[in-house]
Design a protein around this motif. Structure first.
Motif, PDB file in Angstrom:
ATOM      1  N   ILE A   1     -92.180  28.684  99.038  1.00 28.97           N
ATOM      2  CA  ILE A   1     -93.111  29.133  98.090  1.00 28.97           C
ATOM      3  C   ILE A   1     -92.199  29.938  97.179  1.00 28.97           C
ATOM      4  O   ILE A   1     -91.724  30.741  97.309  1.00 28.97           O
ATOM      5  N   THR A   2     -92.162  29.368  95.730  1.00 30.64           N
ATOM      6  CA  THR A   2     -91.470  30.348  94.861  1.00 30.64           C
ATOM      7  C   THR A   2     -92.704  30.374  93.745  1.00 30.64           C
ATOM      8  O   THR A   2     -93.356  29.712  93.382  1.00 30.64           O
ATOM      9  N   HIS A   3     -92.624  31.781  93.356  1.00 30.27           N
ATOM     10  CA  HIS A   3     -93.420  32.380  92.716  1.00 30.27           C
ATOM     11  C   HIS A   3     -92.988  32.353  91.078  1.00 30.27           C
ATOM     12  O   HIS A   3     -91.846  32.388  90.865  1.00 30.27           O
ATOM     13  N   TRP A   4     -93.683  31.892  90.193  1.00 30.61           N
ATOM     14  CA  TRP A   4     -93.291  31.484  88.636  1.00 30.61           C
ATOM     15  C   TRP A   4     -92.541  32.744  88.193  1.00 30.61           C
ATOM     16  O   TRP A   4     -91.662  32.824  87.460  1.00 30.61           O
ATOM     17  N   SER A   5     -93.202  34.021  88.308  1.00 34.13           N
ATOM     18  CA  SER A   5     -92.696  35.126  87.682  1.00 34.13           C
ATOM     19  C   SER A   5     -93.138  36.443  88.481  1.00 34.13           C
ATOM     20  O   SER A   5     -94.353  36.511  88.878  1.00 34.13           O
ATOM     21  N   PRO A   6     -92.260  37.230  88.685  1.00 34.88           N
ATOM     22  CA  PRO A   6     -92.510  38.783  89.430  1.00 34.88           C
ATOM     23  C   PRO A   6     -93.328  39.499  88.899  1.00 34.88           C
ATOM     24  O   PRO A   6     -94.176  40.187  89.194  1.00 34.88           O
ATOM     25  N   LEU A   7     -93.370  39.306  87.319  1.00 33.12           N
ATOM     26  CA  LEU A   7     -94.122  40.391  86.559  1.00 33.12           C
ATOM     27  C   LEU A   7     -95.188  39.594  85.638  1.00 33.12           C
ATOM     28  O   LEU A   7     -95.217  38.622  85.574  1.00 33.12           O
ATOM     29  N   ASP A   8     -96.040  40.637  85.322  1.00 34.64           N
ATOM     30  CA  ASP A   8     -97.081  39.846  84.158  1.00 34.64           C
ATOM     31  C   ASP A   8     -96.266  39.268  82.966  1.00 34.64           C
ATOM     32  O   ASP A   8     -95.231  39.783  82.537  1.00 34.64           O
ATOM     33  N   SER A   9     -97.364  38.304  82.442  1.00 31.37           N
ATOM     34  CA  SER A   9     -96.415  37.826  81.222  1.00 31.37           C
ATOM     35  C   SER A   9     -96.618  38.552  79.972  1.00 31.37           C
ATOM     36  O   SER A   9     -97.972  39.351  79.718  1.00 31.37           O
ATOM     37  N   PRO A  10     -95.653  39.023  79.394  1.00 27.45           N
ATOM     38  CA  PRO A  10     -95.581  39.527  78.006  1.00 27.45           C
ATOM     39  C   PRO A  10     -96.623  38.886  77.019  1.00 27.45           C
ATOM     40  O   PRO A  10     -96.726  37.812  77.060  1.00 27.45           O
ATOM     41  N   ASP A  11     -97.090  39.868  75.999  1.00 26.20           N
ATOM     42  CA  ASP A  11     -97.951  39.216  74.974  1.00 26.20           C
ATOM     43  C   ASP A  11     -97.340  37.949  74.250  1.00 26.20           C
ATOM     44  O   ASP A  11     -97.926  37.176  73.791  1.00 26.20           O
TER      45      ASP A  11
END
Length: 258
Positions: free
Chosen positions: A207-217
């Motif tokens: 399983i690969t997660h798209w982004s470790p962090l929340d998406s910037p504006d």
């Protein structure tokens, strides 16, 4: 166009031999509308964008088989170990409750394998899901259908938005309550556990997660949405806990034939 495809694959294989062994050799082949069980096409569509291009309209429906043949040929030509090359076909929206896209992709893979003698090693499912909108039953049905192919199964781009039931748009990170964040954590846990429950051990490619962090504006993908397992300030979220709980409580599928 065929020559351009061959040149691209040949150069990529030469540049990456010894470094990259697994490829999504074909990405997003299936249509969204009007029939997601069929290949994408520009035929019959008006006002196509300047960069909108559909391989099958020029190379025919077996273009994926051609790409696979070229990948294996040039991998071996430059001295790569054939047993180390793993080729996936990847798409999004395969968790749809009606399973039309998922079944269509599986049928397409079966068709090119039988008709052209190529081998597809695995299926990638992107899984850009939304809490309160994406059906858990649809996810379970997708994993079940994929497992039945006997192929490797990879969750390739998992991330999650949040939508309040009855509304038309996902909410932004600044609007997310603690309770809603915890709901997302529970959904992550259910998804990860389902993967381990329904995909046999020898078919799991991870399983690969798209982004470790929340998406910037200013992001072009789900801008300003709480898609990460961490906040933009690198603080763990309930989503991190849910994902970790899913891994810690994974159900190991057993081979009952032994």
């Amino acid at each position: 166009i065929d020559k351009a495809l061959e040149t691209f694959i040949a150069v990529m294989m030469e540049a990456c031999v010894g470094y990259v062994k697994t490829w999504h050799v074909v990405n997003e082949p299936m249509d969204d509308w009007p029939d997601p069980s069929k290949l994408k096409t520009g035929i019959g569509k008006d006002n196509l964008a300047a960069d909108e291009f559909y391989c099958q309209d020029y190379l025919g429906e077996y273009y994926a088989a051609r790409a696979i043949e070229l990948a294996r040929h040039y991998h071996e030509k430059i001295g790569g170990n054939p047993s180390e090359l793993i080729l996936f076909i990847n798409d999004y929206g395969l968790e749809s409750p009606d399973q039309n896209k998922c079944k269509g992709l599986i049928a397409y893979i079966d068709k090119i394998e039988k008709d052209k003698g190529v081998k597809v090693d695995g299926i990638g499912t992107q899984m850009h899901v939304t809490c309160n909108e994406t059906s858990m039953q649809g996810i379970r049905d997708m994993f079940t259908n994929m497992a039945a192919t006997g192929k490797l199964v990879k969750v390739s781009e998992l991330d999650m938005g949040y939508r309040i039931p009855g509304t038309a748009e996902n909410i932004k990170t600044s609007e997310l309550t603690r309770e809603q964040a915890e709901e997302m954590g529970v959904f992550y846990e259910e998804i990860v556990k389902a993967y381990f429950e329904l995909i046999p051990t020898n078919q799991r490619y991870g399983i690969t997660h798209w982004s470790p962090l929340d998406s910037p504006d200013n992001s072009s993908w789900r801008g300003g949405e709480p898609i990460g397992l961490w906040t933009l300030g690198y603080n763990r979220k309930p989503a991190y806990g849910g994902f970790a709980n899913g891994l810690a409580g994974k159900i190991i599928a057993t081979d009952t034939s032994k």
